[in-house]
Design a protein around this motif. Sequence first.
Motif, PDB file in Angstrom:
ATOM      1  N   LEU A   1     -35.025 -62.366   9.099  1.00 58.43           N
ATOM      2  CA  LEU A   1     -34.675 -63.704   8.577  1.00 58.43           C
ATOM      3  C   LEU A   1     -33.475 -63.442   8.055  1.00 58.43           C
ATOM      4  O   LEU A   1     -32.499 -64.376   8.183  1.00 58.43           O
ATOM      5  N   ILE A   2     -33.286 -62.724   7.214  1.00 56.09           N
ATOM      6  CA  ILE A   2     -32.059 -62.456   6.431  1.00 56.09           C
ATOM      7  C   ILE A   2     -30.874 -61.918   7.328  1.00 56.09           C
ATOM      8  O   ILE A   2     -29.762 -62.543   7.199  1.00 56.09           O
TER       9      ILE A   2
ATOM     10  N   VAL B   1     -29.664 -64.992   9.072  1.00 54.91           N
ATOM     11  CA  VAL B   1     -28.801 -65.936   8.249  1.00 54.91           C
ATOM     12  C   VAL B   1     -27.387 -65.293   8.038  1.00 54.91           C
ATOM     13  O   VAL B   1     -26.420 -65.953   8.304  1.00 54.91           O
TER      14      VAL B   1
ATOM     15  N   ALA C   1     -25.638 -66.257  11.243  1.00 55.32           N
ATOM     16  CA  ALA C   1     -25.120 -67.473  11.211  1.00 55.32           C
ATOM     17  C   ALA C   1     -24.134 -67.708  10.255  1.00 55.32           C
ATOM     18  O   ALA C   1     -23.106 -68.462  10.678  1.00 55.32           O
ATOM     19  N   LEU C   2     -23.889 -67.013   9.343  1.00 53.97           N
ATOM     20  CA  LEU C   2     -22.726 -66.995   8.355  1.00 53.97           C
ATOM     21  C   LEU C   2     -21.517 -66.391   9.116  1.00 53.97           C
ATOM     22  O   LEU C   2     -20.341 -66.976   8.871  1.00 53.97           O
TER      23      LEU C   2
ATOM     24  N   GLY D   1     -21.927 -63.106   5.198  1.00 50.58           N
ATOM     25  CA  GLY D   1     -22.606 -62.827   6.421  1.00 50.58           C
ATOM     26  C   GLY D   1     -22.689 -61.156   6.520  1.00 50.58           C
ATOM     27  O   GLY D   1     -23.780 -60.695   6.839  1.00 50.58           O
TER      28      GLY D   1
ATOM     29  N   ALA E   1     -25.345 -60.029   3.893  1.00 51.30           N
ATOM     30  CA  ALA E   1     -26.704 -60.488   4.217  1.00 51.30           C
ATOM     31  C   ALA E   1     -27.191 -59.574   5.370  1.00 51.30           C
ATOM     32  O   ALA E   1     -28.191 -59.151   5.510  1.00 51.30           O
TER      33      ALA E   1
END
Length: 71
Positions: A19-20, A23, A26-27, A48, A51
Motif C-alpha cells: 500500500l505504501i 502511494v 501515485a505521488l 514519492g 514512500a
Amino acid sequence: MATAFPFLLLVGALLLGVLIILVGVALLVGGRRRGPDGGAGSAMLTFGITALVIGCVIAVPPAIWLVIGTP
C-alpha cells in the motif's frame, strides 16, 4: 488460531508495504505531471521516492519470509 498469528502478521506487513509503495507511485506520477519546478511537483517527487523506499523496507522482509519460510 495461535499458529496463524505469525502468518497473518507477515501478510499484514506485506500488504502495508505494498500500500505504501502504491502511494509512492501515485505521488511520483502526480509529481511528474506537475513537473520538477521547485514547487509542489518537487515535493511530490521527493515524498514519492521516500514512500517507495519505506514501502520496500516494510514489504521485502515479509515477502522473503513467506517465500522461504519463517526463520
